[in-house]
Structures are given as structure tokens and as C-alpha cells.
Design a protein around this motif. Sequence first.
Motif, PDB file in Angstrom:
ATOM      1  N   ALA A 185       0.709  -1.195   0.247  1.00 28.13           N
ATOM      2  CA  ALA A 185       0.014  -0.086  -0.033  1.00 28.13           C
ATOM      3  C   ALA A 185       0.924   1.095  -0.136  1.00 28.13           C
ATOM      4  O   ALA A 185       0.432   2.177  -0.690  1.00 28.13           O
ATOM      5  CB  ALA A 185      -0.956   0.022   1.227  1.00 28.13           C
ATOM      6  N   TRP A 186       1.882   1.060   0.753  1.00 26.54           N
ATOM      7  CA  TRP A 186       2.828   2.526   0.853  1.00 26.54           C
ATOM      8  C   TRP A 186       3.450   2.686  -0.539  1.00 26.54           C
ATOM      9  O   TRP A 186       3.455   3.677  -1.061  1.00 26.54           O
ATOM     10  CB  TRP A 186       3.915   2.079   1.900  1.00 26.54           C
ATOM     11  N   ARG A 187       3.740   1.461  -1.012  1.00 30.21           N
ATOM     12  CA  ARG A 187       4.611   1.607  -2.606  1.00 30.21           C
ATOM     13  C   ARG A 187       3.382   2.179  -3.659  1.00 30.21           C
ATOM     14  O   ARG A 187       3.894   3.092  -4.532  1.00 30.21           O
ATOM     15  CB  ARG A 187       5.064   0.377  -2.915  1.00 30.21           C
ATOM     16  N   LEU A 188       2.276   1.629  -3.487  1.00 34.74           N
ATOM     17  CA  LEU A 188       1.392   2.326  -4.723  1.00 34.74           C
ATOM     18  C   LEU A 188       0.608   3.602  -4.426  1.00 34.74           C
ATOM     19  O   LEU A 188      -0.031   4.010  -5.293  1.00 34.74           O
ATOM     20  CB  LEU A 188       0.133   1.206  -4.529  1.00 34.74           C
ATOM     21  N   LEU A 189       1.068   3.986  -3.220  1.00 40.46           N
ATOM     22  CA  LEU A 189       0.355   5.446  -2.823  1.00 40.46           C
ATOM     23  C   LEU A 189       1.277   6.601  -3.797  1.00 40.46           C
ATOM     24  O   LEU A 189       2.421   6.461  -3.753  1.00 40.46           O
ATOM     25  CB  LEU A 189       0.310   5.751  -1.321  1.00 40.46           C
ATOM     26  N   ALA A 190       0.624   7.409  -4.172  1.00 44.70           N
ATOM     27  CA  ALA A 190       1.107   8.530  -4.968  1.00 44.70           C
ATOM     28  C   ALA A 190       1.682   9.513  -3.852  1.00 44.70           C
ATOM     29  O   ALA A 190       1.288   9.427  -2.694  1.00 44.70           O
ATOM     30  CB  ALA A 190       0.065   9.320  -5.849  1.00 44.70           C
ATOM     31  N   GLU A 191       2.642  10.415  -4.065  1.00 42.41           N
ATOM     32  CA  GLU A 191       3.179  11.236  -3.311  1.00 42.41           C
ATOM     33  C   GLU A 191       2.078  12.185  -2.437  1.00 42.41           C
ATOM     34  O   GLU A 191       2.298  12.463  -1.253  1.00 42.41           O
ATOM     35  CB  GLU A 191       4.043  12.222  -3.848  1.00 42.41           C
ATOM     36  N   ASP A 192       1.205  12.504  -3.142  1.00 45.75           N
ATOM     37  CA  ASP A 192      -0.039  13.261  -2.330  1.00 45.75           C
ATOM     38  C   ASP A 192      -1.003  12.450  -1.921  1.00 45.75           C
ATOM     39  O   ASP A 192      -2.388  12.646  -1.595  1.00 45.75           O
ATOM     40  CB  ASP A 192      -0.327  14.429  -3.179  1.00 45.75           C
ATOM     41  N   GLY A 193      -0.756  11.172  -1.836  1.00 49.18           N
ATOM     42  CA  GLY A 193      -1.803   9.888  -1.558  1.00 49.18           C
ATOM     43  C   GLY A 193      -2.077   9.692  -0.072  1.00 49.18           C
ATOM     44  O   GLY A 193      -1.265  10.109   0.787  1.00 49.18           O
ATOM     45  N   THR A 194      -3.162   9.168   0.493  1.00 44.15           N
ATOM     46  CA  THR A 194      -3.784   8.800   1.622  1.00 44.15           C
ATOM     47  C   THR A 194      -4.220   7.356   1.998  1.00 44.15           C
ATOM     48  O   THR A 194      -4.712   6.914   0.905  1.00 44.15           O
ATOM     49  CB  THR A 194      -4.754   9.816   2.063  1.00 44.15           C
ATOM     50  N   LEU A 195      -3.702   6.782   2.832  1.00 39.21           N
ATOM     51  CA  LEU A 195      -4.274   5.362   3.104  1.00 39.21           C
ATOM     52  C   LEU A 195      -5.248   5.335   4.302  1.00 39.21           C
ATOM     53  O   LEU A 195      -5.266   6.060   5.323  1.00 39.21           O
ATOM     54  CB  LEU A 195      -2.964   4.575   3.868  1.00 39.21           C
TER      55      LEU A 195
END
Length: 300
Positions: free
Chosen positions: A110-120
Motif C-alpha cells: 500500500a505504501w509503494r502504490l500510494l502517490a506522493e499526495d496519497g492517503t491510506l
Amino acid sequence: MTTSRRRTPNPNSMTSKLWSPEGPNLVVQAENSSFLGSLPDAAFSLIYLDPPFNTGRVQSRQNTVMVRSSNGSRQGFAGHSYETIKGSLHSYDDAFTDYWAFLEPRLLEAWRLLAEDGTLYLHLDYREVHYAKVMLDSIFGRECFLNEIIWAYDYGARAKSRWPTKHDNILVYVKDPSKYHFDSVAVDREPYMAPGLVTAEKAARGKLPTDVWWHTIVSPTGKEKTGYPTQKPEGLLRRVVAASSKPGDWVLDFFAGSGTFGAVAAALDRRFVCIDQNPEAIGIMAKRLGEVAELVQETS
């Protein structure tokens, strides 16, 4: 705990045979840990995960439909009688002998797949949320912790030997605390609990939700129900999607279940990938999302 951040790209994640940024929404039948490796780094602005809660028991729900019958067993409005017709039973095993060995590699992905402005958003309950907080602090960094949302509801059995447990926990982490997207204007507002203490204008507009969300569960007899166990209400996920993504963004749920996340994403003009290996979940999502997504099955 040996968790560490994955800073380098996954060499197997540069291309996907099924997904591309220009492609359609996807509902994927696959074991998520094997499929995630085919997705490219930083592809998703929002990831919502509602993994099994490790309750140690089988979760199940059965659809029931009331139909009018001349000799039904139940009496209803205006003296009409009705019969209860039981539908298919949906269930899954919510017990893992090593829950964290199961969840940790998926959180790293999940960390890898998130964009730089992304949220989990990681949706758990009291059994595992404290361990998850420590693990996510290690993967994302403590400075990337944004919120712990408490989803409070009031439905179901009442414990008499302790305080009844009527909430879930949603941990919110961002990829970069200086870049993440959050749109408070797009979020639905709530009534003030004491409207007499604010101006009439404010009372009419309502207030921005806090980190405690009072929202009912999916009613067993409501229009939203799919019969899938642990189905989450659309209102809950609408806040998540509206606040932490923009129209046109790609969003991801790889414990997709009944597909509520995909349904909300489509309604709010987001593009989505929903992954689940359970054939029952895929069947429900096919009915619910088949007109707005392509259904695919991972092949080895």
C-alpha cells in the motif's frame, strides 16, 4: 517488529497486463498479494483497506426477502400476510494463525502504490488497531500519521458484563505530510448537537465532521444491503473518497468485499480498482459494478 519503509521501486511493478492509467475501472478476482506486484509505483491517490478483523470466527450474513402471501406466517400493514424467503448465505473465515504476517506485506505494498499526495485509510477494530498503529508508524513514519477516526454506531447485541463495543477504528496515514490532498469543502456536513449555541446560518449549514463519525451500519432490510458480511455503508466511504481524492483520480481497495468503495468512487467520478479473491464477493461486485467496471480474473 522488523518492518521498514520500501524506498526503491518494485522491479516487477513497472507494467500490468490488466491495469493502465488510461484503462477502465477494474474488478479483479485475485489473491491480492500476488496481483499488487503487477501495479506500478505511486499509481493511486487513495487506498482504503477493510481487511478481516481477526475475530477468530466465521462471519456470515444471509439475505432475506419478505413477499406477500395469502397464508404467510407474518402479519403486516393493513392486515396483509407475508412470508420470509431466505436467500444465499455469504461467509468467510475471519481467523488467521499469524495475522500480522498476513497483513504486513500488504501494508508495505500500500505504501509503494500510494502517490506522493496519497492517503491510506486502514479500517480495523479494537482487537488489532493498536498493533497496526505501531506497524504503520514504522512503514510510513510517525510524522505521516494524520488521524484515527472512530466510526460509532448503535446496532446489534448488548454486552451485560462490560461496556458494549459499538465502534470501529480507521487509521489515516499520508505518503508525504507536506503534499497530501484533503478537501474539507467536499465533505458532507453534520447537524450541530447544540444548534442554539451557534448562529442560525451556521446551524443551517452544519458542521464539518470531527474524527468521531456517528453513522448507522447497513440496515439488514435497507436498500444498500447486498447480503455480504461486514458490508460498510456508502455514507462512511463517501466521506473518505470526497475528502482524500479528486475527480479523475485512481483509487484502490484490495479487500473489496461487497464493492461499496467502488460504488462510491464511481458515483463521485473517481476511477477505481477493486480486488478480492472470494468468488461470492466477485459475484456481488459483478451485479453492483458490472456497468461501470471491467471484470477480470488473474491467471497464473
